[in-house]
Write an enzyme that holds these catalytic residues in place. Structure first.
Site, PDB file in Angstrom:
ATOM      1  N   ASP A  42      37.336  29.334  61.082  1.00  0.00           N
ATOM      2  CA  ASP A  42      36.870  28.161  60.334  1.00  0.00           C
ATOM      3  C   ASP A  42      37.962  27.165  59.945  1.00  0.00           C
ATOM      4  OD1 ASP A  42      34.321  29.121  60.465  1.00  0.00           O
ATOM      5  OD2 ASP A  42      34.326  29.999  58.458  1.00  0.00           O
TER       6      ASP A  42
ATOM      7  N   ASP B  76      39.269  33.778  52.768  1.00  0.00           N
ATOM      8  CA  ASP B  76      39.490  33.743  51.315  1.00  0.00           C
ATOM      9  C   ASP B  76      38.807  34.885  50.573  1.00  0.00           C
ATOM     10  OD1 ASP B  76      37.014  32.610  51.778  1.00  0.00           O
ATOM     11  OD2 ASP B  76      37.219  31.081  50.224  1.00  0.00           O
TER      12      ASP B  76
ATOM     13  N   THR C 158      40.647  33.451  60.534  1.00  0.00           N
ATOM     14  CA  THR C 158      39.258  32.968  60.555  1.00  0.00           C
ATOM     15  C   THR C 158      39.197  31.750  61.462  1.00  0.00           C
ATOM     16  OG1 THR C 158      37.563  31.772  59.296  1.00  0.00           O
ATOM     17  CG2 THR C 158      39.757  31.799  58.335  1.00  0.00           C
TER      18      THR C 158
ATOM     19  N   ARG D  43      32.177  42.672  56.468  1.00  0.00           N
ATOM     20  CA  ARG D  43      32.127  41.941  55.196  1.00  0.00           C
ATOM     21  C   ARG D  43      31.659  42.978  54.184  1.00  0.00           C
ATOM     22  NH1 ARG D  43      32.256  36.525  57.152  1.00  0.00           N
ATOM     23  NH2 ARG D  43      31.093  36.257  59.084  1.00  0.00           N
TER      24      ARG D  43
ATOM     25  N   ARG E   6      30.190  26.430  58.032  1.00  0.00           N
ATOM     26  CA  ARG E   6      29.172  26.217  56.995  1.00  0.00           C
ATOM     27  C   ARG E   6      29.644  25.229  55.942  1.00  0.00           C
ATOM     28  NH1 ARG E   6      27.369  32.400  56.289  1.00  0.00           N
ATOM     29  NH2 ARG E   6      29.597  32.575  56.593  1.00  0.00           N
TER      30      ARG E   6
ATOM     31  N   GLY F 227      34.692  37.650  59.223  1.00  0.00           N
ATOM     32  CA  GLY F 227      34.416  37.310  60.618  1.00  0.00           C
ATOM     33  C   GLY F 227      35.666  37.486  61.467  1.00  0.00           C
TER      34      GLY F 227
ATOM     35  N   ASP G 120      39.452  27.044  57.136  1.00  0.00           N
ATOM     36  CA  ASP G 120      38.986  26.555  55.825  1.00  0.00           C
ATOM     37  C   ASP G 120      39.908  26.935  54.674  1.00  0.00           C
ATOM     38  OD1 ASP G 120      38.466  29.249  56.021  1.00  0.00           O
ATOM     39  OD2 ASP G 120      36.439  29.143  55.212  1.00  0.00           O
TER      40      ASP G 120
HETATM   41  O1  F6P Z   1      33.614  32.616  58.921  1.00  0.00           O
HETATM   42  C1  F6P Z   1      33.486  32.656  60.278  1.00  0.00           C
HETATM   43  C2  F6P Z   1      32.095  32.365  60.728  1.00  0.00           C
HETATM   44  O2  F6P Z   1      32.117  32.425  62.129  1.00  0.00           O
HETATM   45  C3  F6P Z   1      31.463  31.051  60.243  1.00  0.00           C
HETATM   46  O3  F6P Z   1      31.890  29.907  60.921  1.00  0.00           O
HETATM   47  C4  F6P Z   1      30.006  31.325  60.437  1.00  0.00           C
HETATM   48  O4  F6P Z   1      29.223  30.498  59.612  1.00  0.00           O
HETATM   49  C5  F6P Z   1      29.899  32.769  60.060  1.00  0.00           C
HETATM   50  O5  F6P Z   1      31.180  33.332  60.263  1.00  0.00           O
HETATM   51  C6  F6P Z   1      28.884  33.552  60.841  1.00  0.00           C
HETATM   52  O6  F6P Z   1      28.836  34.822  60.299  1.00  0.00           O
HETATM   53  P1  F6P Z   1      28.158  36.071  60.987  1.00  0.00           P
HETATM   54  O7  F6P Z   1      29.030  36.537  62.085  1.00  0.00           O
HETATM   55  O8  F6P Z   1      28.046  37.072  59.891  1.00  0.00           O
HETATM   56  O9  F6P Z   1      26.835  35.616  61.523  1.00  0.00           O
END
Ligand code: F6P
Length: 319
Positions: free
Chosen positions: A127, A103, A125, A72, A171, A11, A129
């Site tokens: 997050d 990660d 990121t 990804r 998440r 992301g 995390d």
């Molecule tokens: O990891 C970053 C993030 O924004 C998370 O907080 C979220 O759950 C996820 O990516 C959303 O992913 P996508 O952009 O693939 O919908």
């Protein structure tokens, strides 16, 4: 080391561009050639390599997203994909790779290290995390974006004596909810690390109804529930008028805060310093205000702990 590459993976996060800019300019200053890889690891597999010069990173420090674009990449989870990635990099004469991501992206970097490419991970990121670093690039901007939305939602909730359930990203990690719940003065914060059932929430909301408050905010991390379900439940079981707002990808965009530009710049420069000295298989981060580096596996294995003290403070100041 003569030639290195940089990519962004997973992301996107505001401040990634500041990191790319720092990598490119620090590497050129050290006499290295720099290649940008487009579309994350997919771009390594498809050889989407572009030469980067001092001017190719002009005017990007203030921009959200990533100029290299991100993805990804499922193929990097397989040995075939990892072998091909290492082969493609070697064919281009690329000896070192800087991976800006989370990660999952760092695990890919570790696999490339095993295949003879020196890799450095830079935490990017929203997050927050990754426990080995106090902050990841993008988290501060995402929090400020959420805060701006909470402020606006609070205005209209106050006018109508309503309660809003604001669903934010996260998440597995509730940091965005926790920090913006603090900053936004939330009445309740719901995070995946400290599960709260709807019945437990109901107890809080009954207290809230008695407290004399007329409007309120519940900040809900996506990993702790769904805003529309909480909305329906509270409308059915309390006398409150409840509305749900899901902030979604608005949280990932926007111009980075100064902190994220600072973090992107200092971590990007540190990553190049390590490669310049022939050091790979490391991830960089910030700990107690200091820029640090550590072994990739050691770093991503640091267990995440939620800041329970902050959570307790939030409960007290919400009364
Ligand atoms: O990891 C970053 C993030 O924004 C998370 O907080 C979220 O759950 C996820 O990516 C959303 O992913 P996508 O952009 O693939 O919908």
């Amino acid at each position: 080391m003569k030639k290195i590459a940089v990519l962004t993976s997973g992301g996107d996060a505001p401040g990634m561009n500041a990191a790319i800019r720092a990598v490119v300019r620090t590497a050129i200053d050290a006499g290295m050639e720099v290649v940008g890889v487009e579309n994350g690891y997919d771009g390594v597999l498809n050889k989407e390599f572009i030469p980067m010069g001092l001017r190719s990173v002009s005017d990007i420090i203030q921009r959200g997203g990533t100029i290299l674009r991100s993805a990804r990449c499922k193929a990097m989870m397989t040995d075939e994909g990892r072998d091909l990635a290492a082969k493609n990099l070697k064919e281009e004469g690329i000896e070192g790779l800087i991976v800006i991501g989370g990660d999952g992206s760092f695990r890919g970097a570790e696999e490339l290290c095993k295949r003879g490419i020196l890799c450095i991970g830079v935490p990017g990121t929203i997050d927050n995390d990754l426990a080995y670093t106090d902050y990841t690039i993008g988290f501060d901007t995402a929090c400020n974006t959420v805060l701006d939305s909470i402020n606006r939602i609070r205005d209209t909730m106050g006018s109508h004596n309503r309660v809003s359930v604001v669903e934010v990203m996260g998440r597995h990690c509730g940091d965005i909810a926790l920090y913006t719940g603090i900053g936004g003065g939330a009445e309740v914060i719901m995070i995946p690390e400290i599960p709260m059932t709807l019945d437990e929430l109901l107890v809080h909301m009954k207290d809230y109804e008695k407290s004399g408050k007329r409007s309120g905010i519940i900040v809900l991390a996506e990993g702790a529930g769904k805003a529309d379900e909480v909305e329906k439940f509270l409308n059915a079981h309390t006398g409150l008028e409840v509305r749900a707002s899901v902030l979604g990808h608005i949280q990932r965009g926007g111009s980075p805060t100064n902190f994220d530009r600072y973090l992107g710049t200092t971590l990007g420069a540190k990553a190049v310093d390590l490669l310049k000295n022939g050091i790979g298989n490391r991830i960089v981060g910030i700990k107690d205000g200091q820029i640090v580096d550590m072994d990739i596996i050691e770093g991503i294995s640091v267990p995440r702990t939620v800041n329970t003290k902050l959570y307790e403070i939030a409960k007290v100041v919400a009364k």
